[in-house]
Design a protein around this motif. Structure first.
Motif, PDB file in Angstrom:
ATOM      1  N   MET A  39      67.453  54.875  66.662  1.00 54.41           N
ATOM      2  CA  MET A  39      66.098  55.264  66.265  1.00 54.41           C
ATOM      3  C   MET A  39      65.069  54.418  67.003  1.00 54.41           C
ATOM      4  O   MET A  39      65.270  53.212  67.188  1.00 54.41           O
ATOM      5  CB  MET A  39      65.909  55.075  64.758  1.00 54.41           C
ATOM      6  N   THR A  40      63.974  55.051  67.393  1.00 60.92           N
ATOM      7  CA  THR A  40      62.850  54.348  68.004  1.00 60.92           C
ATOM      8  C   THR A  40      61.735  54.249  66.969  1.00 60.92           C
ATOM      9  O   THR A  40      61.360  55.252  66.358  1.00 60.92           O
ATOM     10  CB  THR A  40      62.339  55.084  69.259  1.00 60.92           C
ATOM     11  N   VAL A  41      61.233  53.054  66.785  1.00 55.94           N
ATOM     12  CA  VAL A  41      60.120  52.836  65.861  1.00 55.94           C
ATOM     13  C   VAL A  41      58.812  53.052  66.614  1.00 55.94           C
ATOM     14  O   VAL A  41      58.621  52.526  67.708  1.00 55.94           O
ATOM     15  CB  VAL A  41      60.163  51.416  65.255  1.00 55.94           C
ATOM     16  N   CYS A  42      57.925  53.847  66.022  1.00 53.64           N
ATOM     17  CA  CYS A  42      56.614  54.141  66.611  1.00 53.64           C
ATOM     18  C   CYS A  42      55.534  53.768  65.606  1.00 53.64           C
ATOM     19  O   CYS A  42      55.745  53.881  64.401  1.00 53.64           O
ATOM     20  CB  CYS A  42      56.499  55.634  66.931  1.00 53.64           C
ATOM     21  N   GLY A  43      54.381  53.339  66.108  1.00 55.46           N
ATOM     22  CA  GLY A  43      53.266  53.033  65.227  1.00 55.46           C
ATOM     23  C   GLY A  43      52.285  52.097  65.897  1.00 55.46           C
ATOM     24  O   GLY A  43      52.578  51.497  66.930  1.00 55.46           O
TER      25      GLY A  43
ATOM     26  N   GLY B 202      66.203  59.912  66.937  1.00 59.80           N
ATOM     27  CA  GLY B 202      64.966  60.241  66.253  1.00 59.80           C
ATOM     28  C   GLY B 202      63.990  59.083  66.314  1.00 59.80           C
ATOM     29  O   GLY B 202      64.262  58.058  66.938  1.00 59.80           O
ATOM     30  N   ILE B 203      62.844  59.291  65.656  1.00 60.99           N
ATOM     31  CA  ILE B 203      61.830  58.238  65.603  1.00 60.99           C
ATOM     32  C   ILE B 203      61.504  57.925  64.156  1.00 60.99           C
ATOM     33  O   ILE B 203      61.639  58.767  63.262  1.00 60.99           O
ATOM     34  CB  ILE B 203      60.541  58.582  66.378  1.00 60.99           C
ATOM     35  N   PHE B 204      61.091  56.700  63.937  1.00 60.06           N
ATOM     36  CA  PHE B 204      60.619  56.251  62.637  1.00 60.06           C
ATOM     37  C   PHE B 204      59.156  55.876  62.828  1.00 60.06           C
ATOM     38  O   PHE B 204      58.851  54.945  63.577  1.00 60.06           O
ATOM     39  CB  PHE B 204      61.422  55.046  62.151  1.00 60.06           C
ATOM     40  N   VAL B 205      58.262  56.626  62.190  1.00 60.06           N
ATOM     41  CA  VAL B 205      56.825  56.435  62.353  1.00 60.06           C
ATOM     42  C   VAL B 205      56.303  55.502  61.263  1.00 60.06           C
ATOM     43  O   VAL B 205      56.363  55.828  60.078  1.00 60.06           O
ATOM     44  CB  VAL B 205      56.073  57.780  62.300  1.00 60.06           C
ATOM     45  N   VAL B 206      55.813  54.336  61.673  1.00 56.86           N
ATOM     46  CA  VAL B 206      55.218  53.387  60.730  1.00 56.86           C
ATOM     47  C   VAL B 206      53.744  53.771  60.599  1.00 56.86           C
ATOM     48  O   VAL B 206      52.913  53.416  61.427  1.00 56.86           O
ATOM     49  CB  VAL B 206      55.399  51.928  61.208  1.00 56.86           C
ATOM     50  N   ASN B 207      53.460  54.542  59.553  1.00 52.44           N
ATOM     51  CA  ASN B 207      52.116  55.081  59.322  1.00 52.44           C
ATOM     52  C   ASN B 207      51.537  54.525  58.022  1.00 52.44           C
ATOM     53  O   ASN B 207      51.341  55.241  57.052  1.00 52.44           O
ATOM     54  CB  ASN B 207      52.151  56.613  59.310  1.00 52.44           C
ATOM     55  N   VAL B 208      51.274  53.231  58.028  1.00 59.03           N
ATOM     56  CA  VAL B 208      50.743  52.547  56.852  1.00 59.03           C
ATOM     57  C   VAL B 208      49.433  53.221  56.430  1.00 59.03           C
ATOM     58  O   VAL B 208      48.573  53.511  57.266  1.00 59.03           O
ATOM     59  CB  VAL B 208      50.512  51.043  57.156  1.00 59.03           C
ATOM     60  N   ASN B 209      49.309  53.483  55.134  1.00 57.31           N
ATOM     61  CA  ASN B 209      48.134  54.185  54.589  1.00 57.31           C
ATOM     62  C   ASN B 209      47.884  55.509  55.303  1.00 57.31           C
ATOM     63  O   ASN B 209      46.742  55.939  55.457  1.00 57.31           O
ATOM     64  CB  ASN B 209      46.885  53.305  54.645  1.00 57.31           C
TER      65      ASN B 209
ATOM     66  N   GLY C 121      47.558  56.742  64.963  1.00 58.95           N
ATOM     67  CA  GLY C 121      46.621  56.715  66.082  1.00 58.95           C
ATOM     68  C   GLY C 121      47.023  57.697  67.176  1.00 58.95           C
ATOM     69  O   GLY C 121      48.057  58.367  67.100  1.00 58.95           O
ATOM     70  N   ASN C 122      46.190  57.777  68.201  1.00 64.49           N
ATOM     71  CA  ASN C 122      46.413  58.749  69.273  1.00 64.49           C
ATOM     72  C   ASN C 122      47.729  58.543  70.019  1.00 64.49           C
ATOM     73  O   ASN C 122      48.420  59.511  70.331  1.00 64.49           O
ATOM     74  CB  ASN C 122      45.241  58.728  70.260  1.00 64.49           C
ATOM     75  N   SER C 123      48.080  57.299  70.316  1.00 58.98           N
ATOM     76  CA  SER C 123      49.339  57.039  71.023  1.00 58.98           C
ATOM     77  C   SER C 123      50.530  57.473  70.185  1.00 58.98           C
ATOM     78  O   SER C 123      51.471  58.099  70.692  1.00 58.98           O
ATOM     79  CB  SER C 123      49.473  55.558  71.376  1.00 58.98           C
ATOM     80  N   THR C 124      50.479  57.157  68.917  1.00 62.61           N
ATOM     81  CA  THR C 124      51.577  57.533  68.031  1.00 62.61           C
ATOM     82  C   THR C 124      51.644  59.050  67.870  1.00 62.61           C
ATOM     83  O   THR C 124      52.736  59.625  67.853  1.00 62.61           O
ATOM     84  CB  THR C 124      51.440  56.829  66.664  1.00 62.61           C
ATOM     85  N   LYS C 125      50.489  59.712  67.774  1.00 64.01           N
ATOM     86  CA  LYS C 125      50.473  61.182  67.720  1.00 64.01           C
ATOM     87  C   LYS C 125      51.168  61.761  68.942  1.00 64.01           C
ATOM     88  O   LYS C 125      51.958  62.705  68.837  1.00 64.01           O
ATOM     89  CB  LYS C 125      49.034  61.707  67.638  1.00 64.01           C
ATOM     90  N   SER C 126      50.883  61.190  70.099  1.00 65.15           N
ATOM     91  CA  SER C 126      51.501  61.640  71.344  1.00 65.15           C
ATOM     92  C   SER C 126      53.017  61.442  71.298  1.00 65.15           C
ATOM     93  O   SER C 126      53.787  62.310  71.739  1.00 65.15           O
ATOM     94  CB  SER C 126      50.893  60.874  72.522  1.00 65.15           C
ATOM     95  N   GLU C 127      53.453  60.320  70.754  1.00 62.35           N
ATOM     96  CA  GLU C 127      54.894  60.046  70.646  1.00 62.35           C
ATOM     97  C   GLU C 127      55.567  61.008  69.677  1.00 62.35           C
ATOM     98  O   GLU C 127      56.687  61.475  69.938  1.00 62.35           O
ATOM     99  CB  GLU C 127      55.108  58.587  70.221  1.00 62.35           C
ATOM    100  N   ILE C 128      54.896  61.346  68.588  1.00 63.77           N
ATOM    101  CA  ILE C 128      55.435  62.315  67.627  1.00 63.77           C
ATOM    102  C   ILE C 128      55.593  63.676  68.296  1.00 63.77           C
ATOM    103  O   ILE C 128      56.637  64.336  68.162  1.00 63.77           O
ATOM    104  CB  ILE C 128      54.540  62.410  66.373  1.00 63.77           C
ATOM    105  N   GLU C 129      54.564  64.110  69.012  1.00 63.84           N
ATOM    106  CA  GLU C 129      54.632  65.404  69.702  1.00 63.84           C
ATOM    107  C   GLU C 129      55.744  65.406  70.743  1.00 63.84           C
ATOM    108  O   GLU C 129      56.464  66.399  70.896  1.00 63.84           O
ATOM    109  CB  GLU C 129      53.282  65.755  70.333  1.00 63.84           C
ATOM    110  N   PHE C 130      55.897  64.292  71.452  1.00 67.93           N
ATOM    111  CA  PHE C 130      56.963  64.167  72.449  1.00 67.93           C
ATOM    112  C   PHE C 130      58.327  64.275  71.763  1.00 67.93           C
ATOM    113  O   PHE C 130      59.213  65.008  72.227  1.00 67.93           O
ATOM    114  CB  PHE C 130      56.825  62.839  73.199  1.00 67.93           C
ATOM    115  N   ALA C 131      58.505  63.571  70.646  1.00 64.10           N
ATOM    116  CA  ALA C 131      59.769  63.629  69.906  1.00 64.10           C
ATOM    117  C   ALA C 131      60.040  65.048  69.404  1.00 64.10           C
ATOM    118  O   ALA C 131      61.176  65.530  69.484  1.00 64.10           O
ATOM    119  CB  ALA C 131      59.739  62.634  68.747  1.00 64.10           C
TER     120      ALA C 131
END
Length: 105
Positions: free
Chosen positions: A4-8, A65-72, A76-86
């Motif tokens: 797993m790749t951590v994103c955030g 897969g990815i694990f998105v650290v989305n506190v509250n 952000g834009n970079s993480t959104k891009s990584e989610i779309e890529f995944a």
């Protein structure tokens, strides 16, 4: 065992590292973003940030897969891009806030 790749956002560096440790203790291989030693946002040049962004997407390619650290619920834009890529690679996506609500972390 999964890879797993951590994103955030690096604003959540403490949470990113906590999640990485917890996932590894559960038997997963975890790939994390590069966090500058001094934790300063300006630690890298624009060119270096582009390289690191490209390498992070390579980590996503290698992962199950990815694990998105989305506190509250912040993403952000970079993480959104990584989610779309995944998503484009049909990778599993797990959100930090979902696991907190379910009391799994």
């Amino acid at each position: 065992m999964k890879v797993m790749t951590v994103c955030g956002s690096l604003t959540f560096k403490d949470e990113i590292m906590k999640v990485a440790v917890e996932m590894e203790l559960r038997g997963h291989v975890v790939l994390t973003p590069i966090i500058p030693a001094n934790h300063a946002k300006d630690a890298f040049s624009e060119a270096e940030l582009k390289i690191l962004g490209k390498m992070h997407k390579e980590k996503i390619k290698l992962s199950d897969g990815i694990f998105v650290v989305n506190v509250n619920s912040y993403i952000g834009n970079s993480t959104k891009s990584e989610i779309e890529f995944a998503k484009s690679l049909n990778k599993e996506i797990i959100y930090y806030t979902d696991l907190i609500e379910e009391h799994l972390i």
